[in-house]
Design a protein around this motif. Structure first.
Motif, PDB file in Angstrom:
ATOM      1  N   UNK A  60      40.803  62.804  45.915  1.00  0.00           N
ATOM      2  CA  UNK A  60      41.792  62.164  45.039  1.00  0.00           C
ATOM      3  C   UNK A  60      41.147  60.980  44.334  1.00  0.00           C
ATOM      4  N   UNK A  61      41.240  60.952  43.016  1.00  0.00           N
ATOM      5  CA  UNK A  61      40.706  59.845  42.240  1.00  0.00           C
ATOM      6  C   UNK A  61      41.852  59.131  41.528  1.00  0.00           C
ATOM      7  N   UNK A  62      42.005  57.846  41.819  1.00  0.00           N
ATOM      8  CA  UNK A  62      43.055  57.054  41.192  1.00  0.00           C
ATOM      9  C   UNK A  62      42.527  56.458  39.889  1.00  0.00           C
ATOM     10  N   UNK A  63      43.349  56.527  38.863  1.00  0.00           N
ATOM     11  CA  UNK A  63      42.988  55.949  37.571  1.00  0.00           C
ATOM     12  C   UNK A  63      43.623  54.572  37.456  1.00  0.00           C
ATOM     13  N   UNK A  64      42.793  53.578  37.140  1.00  0.00           N
ATOM     14  CA  UNK A  64      43.230  52.179  37.162  1.00  0.00           C
ATOM     15  C   UNK A  64      43.155  51.556  35.777  1.00  0.00           C
ATOM     16  N   UNK A  65      44.176  50.775  35.464  1.00  0.00           N
ATOM     17  CA  UNK A  65      44.191  49.988  34.240  1.00  0.00           C
ATOM     18  C   UNK A  65      44.119  48.517  34.593  1.00  0.00           C
ATOM     19  N   UNK A  66      43.283  47.778  33.891  1.00  0.00           N
ATOM     20  CA  UNK A  66      43.130  46.336  34.117  1.00  0.00           C
ATOM     21  C   UNK A  66      43.822  45.590  32.982  1.00  0.00           C
ATOM     22  N   UNK A  67      44.764  44.734  33.324  1.00  0.00           N
ATOM     23  CA  UNK A  67      45.449  43.926  32.315  1.00  0.00           C
ATOM     24  C   UNK A  67      45.045  42.470  32.524  1.00  0.00           C
ATOM     25  N   UNK A  68      44.271  41.941  31.581  1.00  0.00           N
ATOM     26  CA  UNK A  68      43.679  40.621  31.702  1.00  0.00           C
ATOM     27  C   UNK A  68      42.233  40.766  32.136  1.00  0.00           C
ATOM     28  N   UNK A  69      41.297  40.527  31.219  1.00  0.00           N
ATOM     29  CA  UNK A  69      39.876  40.761  31.506  1.00  0.00           C
ATOM     30  C   UNK A  69      39.080  39.463  31.539  1.00  0.00           C
ATOM     31  N   UNK A  70      39.715  38.378  32.020  1.00  0.00           N
ATOM     32  CA  UNK A  70      39.045  37.086  32.130  1.00  0.00           C
ATOM     33  C   UNK A  70      38.246  36.966  33.412  1.00  0.00           C
ATOM     34  N   UNK A  71      38.037  35.723  33.849  1.00  0.00           N
ATOM     35  CA  UNK A  71      37.150  35.434  34.968  1.00  0.00           C
ATOM     36  C   UNK A  71      37.521  36.099  36.270  1.00  0.00           C
ATOM     37  N   UNK A  72      38.796  36.068  36.656  1.00  0.00           N
ATOM     38  CA  UNK A  72      39.172  36.619  37.964  1.00  0.00           C
ATOM     39  C   UNK A  72      39.012  38.137  37.981  1.00  0.00           C
ATOM     40  N   UNK A  73      39.236  38.776  36.843  1.00  0.00           N
ATOM     41  CA  UNK A  73      39.043  40.225  36.757  1.00  0.00           C
ATOM     42  C   UNK A  73      37.561  40.572  36.772  1.00  0.00           C
ATOM     43  N   UNK A  74      36.779  39.824  35.997  1.00  0.00           N
ATOM     44  CA  UNK A  74      35.356  40.102  35.851  1.00  0.00           C
ATOM     45  C   UNK A  74      34.562  39.780  37.106  1.00  0.00           C
ATOM     46  N   UNK A  75      34.966  38.725  37.812  1.00  0.00           N
ATOM     47  CA  UNK A  75      34.199  38.279  38.979  1.00  0.00           C
ATOM     48  C   UNK A  75      34.707  38.821  40.308  1.00  0.00           C
ATOM     49  N   UNK A  76      35.963  39.264  40.346  1.00  0.00           N
ATOM     50  CA  UNK A  76      36.522  39.733  41.612  1.00  0.00           C
ATOM     51  C   UNK A  76      36.992  41.188  41.545  1.00  0.00           C
ATOM     52  N   UNK A  77      38.022  41.453  40.759  1.00  0.00           N
ATOM     53  CA  UNK A  77      38.678  42.760  40.798  1.00  0.00           C
ATOM     54  C   UNK A  77      37.772  43.905  40.353  1.00  0.00           C
ATOM     55  N   UNK A  78      37.210  43.796  39.174  1.00  0.00           N
ATOM     56  CA  UNK A  78      36.443  44.921  38.624  1.00  0.00           C
ATOM     57  C   UNK A  78      35.155  45.211  39.394  1.00  0.00           C
ATOM     58  N   UNK A  79      34.373  44.206  39.804  1.00  0.00           N
ATOM     59  CA  UNK A  79      33.188  44.530  40.618  1.00  0.00           C
ATOM     60  C   UNK A  79      33.549  45.209  41.937  1.00  0.00           C
ATOM     61  N   UNK A  80      34.650  44.781  42.549  1.00  0.00           N
ATOM     62  CA  UNK A  80      35.072  45.379  43.820  1.00  0.00           C
ATOM     63  C   UNK A  80      35.520  46.826  43.627  1.00  0.00           C
TER      64      UNK A  80
END
Length: 359
Positions: A1-21
């Motif tokens: 199963x592959x979940x498709x994810x959308x990121x809303x807000x691509x600033x520091x917290x997204x770039x440094x935490x959410x997206x790399x993880x």
């Protein structure tokens, strides 16, 4: 199963935490990126997205994509509720960055939306996934400290005022260090105590150092004209069962006693603190003891042990909760209480009197 994810807000917290993880996980694909700054969204796609990932500047357009399973909300605090609620009603599971919302009214609306839609909602309190936090929580859950009747939530910086983005904007964020880093310390403390029933709150928020010009600061001097939030805040919370919690938060404070996302606990059988690593204390056979918990698993030259960082563990746990249909580690009901208490501290400071939370 592959979940498709959308990121809303691509600033520091997204770039440094959410997206790399998320990028480390084989079970997910980041297929959509939204930011009011299209260039930021495009850069996020290039670094973290699939080759055919889509770019948006309007989150409502992103939510029309029925193939997206999960939304990560990484925007300023004043839009957390609006975007999270819309995402839940668009049939998406939602990970919202901390704090849950700018106000308790908004946070309650988020919780109701999750219940109405049956979709999962969690809040980004990644410090629960640190090694010391997990170990201490297990100790507390096993009753080793007994009845924990005193908790101290520590979030003190001497001079580390974030000068970028909207951190100093009260309208966008709802406050300063209290809602920014105090929220992590309070979440940890409530989680360890297993107590989410506050009775009343007394608090003070201060603007004592924010007017300083050319101030020493980790990220360079702040602009006093733009510093619209508190520089420090302190609260005393009395719980329904009589337990007490002290919360301290600062970006700028004349103190050498610094440390953030930490908790100290006192119970009937023992105590614990994160002031110098993780220490457990108590009494045994008429003598006092303290023990230092070794948090590193290495001990071999050139090898420090294995273990993922808290952000990666948070992401993995969240995705597993969706795939296996289990509860997330951070429940929205718990995050709501954090927001209620923070809001009450600000209100108490404004009114100069206690604020009661008991329904």
């Amino acid at each position: 199963m592959t979940l498709k994810i959308g990121i809303i807000g691509c600033g520091g917290i997204a770039t440094n935490k959410h997206m790399p993880a998320l990028k480390k996980l084989t079970e997910v694909e980041m297929v959509a990126f939204c930011d009011v700054n299209e260039e930021r969204a495009d850069q996020a796609k290039e670094t973290f997205g699939t080759t055919d990932a889509k770019i948006y500047t309007d989150y409502q357009e992103l939510l029309k994509d029925s193939s997206i399973d999960v939304i990560h909300v990484c925007t300023p605090n004043n839009s957390h509720a609006e975007i999270s609620i819309a995402s839940l009603h668009a049939d998406k599971h939602v990970m919202c960055e901390k704090p849950m919302a700018k106000t308790s009214k908004e946070a309650r609306a988020m919780l109701e939306a999750a219940k109405e839609t049956g979709k999962k909602l969690t809040i980004g309190y990644q410090n629960r996934f640190r090694t010391d936090s997990k170990y201490l929580h297990e100790i507390c859950s096993d009753g080793e400290l007994g009845d924990i009747y005193l908790g101290k939530a520590h979030a003190i910086r001497r001079r580390a005022v974030p000068t970028w983005g909207v951190f100093l904007d009260e309208e966008a964020q709802g406050g300063g260090p209290l809602i920014d880093i105090g929220t992590h310390a309070l979440d940890l403390t409530l989680w360890m105590m297993g107590n989410y029933k506050p009775k009343y709150v007394v608090g003070n928020a201060y603007h004592k150092l924010s007017s300083t010009k050319n101030a020493a600061n980790a990220w360079g001097p702040w602009d006093p004209e733009k510093f619209k939030v508190e520089d420090s805040a302190f609260g005393f919370i009395t719980m329904e069962n009589g337990a007490s919690i002290m919360l301290e938060a600062s970006w700028a404070l004349n103190s050498l006693d610094v440390g953030e996302a930490k908790t100290s606990l006192s119970g009937t059988k023992g105590g614990a603190d994160m002031r110098d690593g993780l220490r457990i204390n108590g009494e045994d056979r008429g003598l006092l003891y303290s023990r230092q918990v070794e948090l590193e698993t290495g001990g071999v030259d050139f090898y420090d042990g294995e273990g993922a960082d808290p952000a990666s563990l948070e992401a993995e746990s969240w995705i597993n909760a969706i795939i296996n249909d289990t509860e997330p580690v951070v429940k929205p009901e718990e995050a709501l209480v954090v927001t209620e208490i923070l809001e009450a501290i600000y209100k108490s400071s404004e009114l100069g009197e206690p604020v009661f939370l008991t329904k």
